[in-house]
Design an enzyme around this catalytic site. Structure first.
Site, PDB file in Angstrom:
ATOM      1  N   GLY A  47       0.834  -1.189   0.000  1.00 26.47           N
ATOM      2  CA  GLY A  47       0.000   0.000   0.000  1.00 26.47           C
ATOM      3  C   GLY A  47       0.867   1.236   0.000  1.00 26.47           C
ATOM      4  N   GLN A  52       3.152   9.862   1.325  1.00 31.86           N
ATOM      5  CA  GLN A  52       4.477   9.228   1.405  1.00 31.86           C
ATOM      6  C   GLN A  52       5.398   9.624   0.253  1.00 31.86           C
ATOM      7  OE1 GLN A  52       2.597   5.191   2.241  1.00 31.86           O
ATOM      8  NE2 GLN A  52       4.511   4.981   3.341  1.00 31.86           N
ATOM      9  N   CYS A 100       6.049  -0.374   7.444  1.00 27.26           N
ATOM     10  CA  CYS A 100       5.702   0.822   6.675  1.00 27.26           C
ATOM     11  C   CYS A 100       6.894   1.209   5.815  1.00 27.26           C
ATOM     12  CB  CYS A 100       5.343   1.967   7.628  1.00 27.26           C
ATOM     13  SG  CYS A 100       4.907   3.492   6.773  1.00 27.26           S
ATOM     14  N   LEU A 101       6.616   1.543   4.572  1.00 27.19           N
ATOM     15  CA  LEU A 101       7.696   1.952   3.670  1.00 27.19           C
ATOM     16  C   LEU A 101       8.401   3.207   4.180  1.00 27.19           C
ATOM     17  CD1 LEU A 101       5.723   1.369   0.367  1.00 27.19           C
ATOM     18  CD2 LEU A 101       7.562  -0.071   1.285  1.00 27.19           C
ATOM     19  N   HIS A 142      -4.199   1.593   7.949  1.00 33.00           N
ATOM     20  CA  HIS A 142      -2.822   2.095   7.930  1.00 33.00           C
ATOM     21  C   HIS A 142      -2.679   3.229   6.913  1.00 33.00           C
ATOM     22  CE1 HIS A 142       1.713   1.249   7.993  1.00 33.00           C
ATOM     23  NE2 HIS A 142       1.568   2.035   6.930  1.00 33.00           N
ATOM     24  N   GLU A 143      -3.263   3.036   5.720  1.00 37.45           N
ATOM     25  CA  GLU A 143      -3.110   4.050   4.671  1.00 37.45           C
ATOM     26  C   GLU A 143      -3.870   5.330   5.003  1.00 37.45           C
ATOM     27  OE1 GLU A 143      -0.827   3.673   2.694  1.00 37.45           O
ATOM     28  OE2 GLU A 143      -0.582   1.543   3.069  1.00 37.45           O
ATOM     29  N   HIS A 146      -2.058   7.524   7.278  1.00 32.64           N
ATOM     30  CA  HIS A 146      -1.045   8.371   6.618  1.00 32.64           C
ATOM     31  C   HIS A 146      -1.651   9.713   6.198  1.00 32.64           C
ATOM     32  CE1 HIS A 146       2.659   6.097   6.302  1.00 32.64           C
ATOM     33  NE2 HIS A 146       2.038   5.029   5.843  1.00 32.64           N
TER      34      HIS A 146
HETATM   35 NI    NI Z   1       2.924   3.122   5.784  1.00 33.56          NI
END
Ligand code: NI
Length: 187
Positions: A47, A52, A100-101, A142-143, A146
């Site tokens: 995702g 991000q 998480c990226l 989670h998204e 963000h």
């Molecule tokens: Ni993330």
């Protein structure tokens, strides 16, 4: 469309609340979504939120393939969701490891609502509404976090369950395989 650098925790933009997309079906929105898809593919993520890559618009993408290591986890259809809203179904929560990226190489044990309805729009402005549970519900929560400037470490209740993936799971690799997300589960 190029993959873009993913901002990492500590970057101030990750703490900002993103703005609703005002107009659908525009070249700008299409270009943003294309960049997000290329970025998520390049890093094999599950995702990505526009935040991000430094764009404070309420756009998220997510999706996962079938994984033989997680036969109980159905694949999540690749979805682009604009202006998403989440409605929890009941108060039941469950915890699982998240990555998480924007928090590379780390994992945390994060409680989330088990079942939710999410609503939003595709990039052409068509409504999207789904009732989901488990991993699918977790990724969407989670998204959307963000977009509200929240990173998963802020959701961890037991900080002893937060650390570098290689440190957390090195003791008993057999046990740790269960419930341990792969790199592709970062989002
Ligand atoms: Ni993330």
């Amino acid at each position: 469309m190029p993959a873009r650098p993913v901002l990492r925790i500590g970057h101030p933009l990750l703490l900002q609340v993103a703005q609703a997309v005002a107009e659908f079906n525009t070249p700008e929105l299409d270009a943003l979504v294309a960049d997000m898809l290329d970025t998520m593919t390049a890093v094999d993520g599950a995702g990505l939120a526009a935040t991000q890559i430094g764009v404070l618009q309420r756009v998220v993408i997510f999706g996962s393939k079938n994984n033989p290591r997680y036969p109980d986890r159905p694949p999540v259809e690749l979805t682009v969701l604009v202006n998403p809203e989440i409605q929890p179904l009941g108060n039941e929560t469950g915890s699982d490891w998240e990555g998480c990226l924007s928090v590379p190489d780390m994992r945390g044990w994060v409680p989330r609502y088990q079942r939710i309805i999410y609503r939003g729009f595709d990039p052409q402005g068509q409504p999207v509404e789904r009732e989901v549970e488990g991993f699918h519900a977790r990724v969407v929560q989670h998204e959307v976090d963000h977009l509200d400037g929240i990173l998963y470490p802020q959701r961890i209740e037991d900080m002893t369950k937060f650390g570098f993936e290689k440190e957390l799971f090195k003791e008993s690799p057999e046990d740790s395989l269960k419930g341990t997300p792969e790199v592709e589960s970062s989002c």
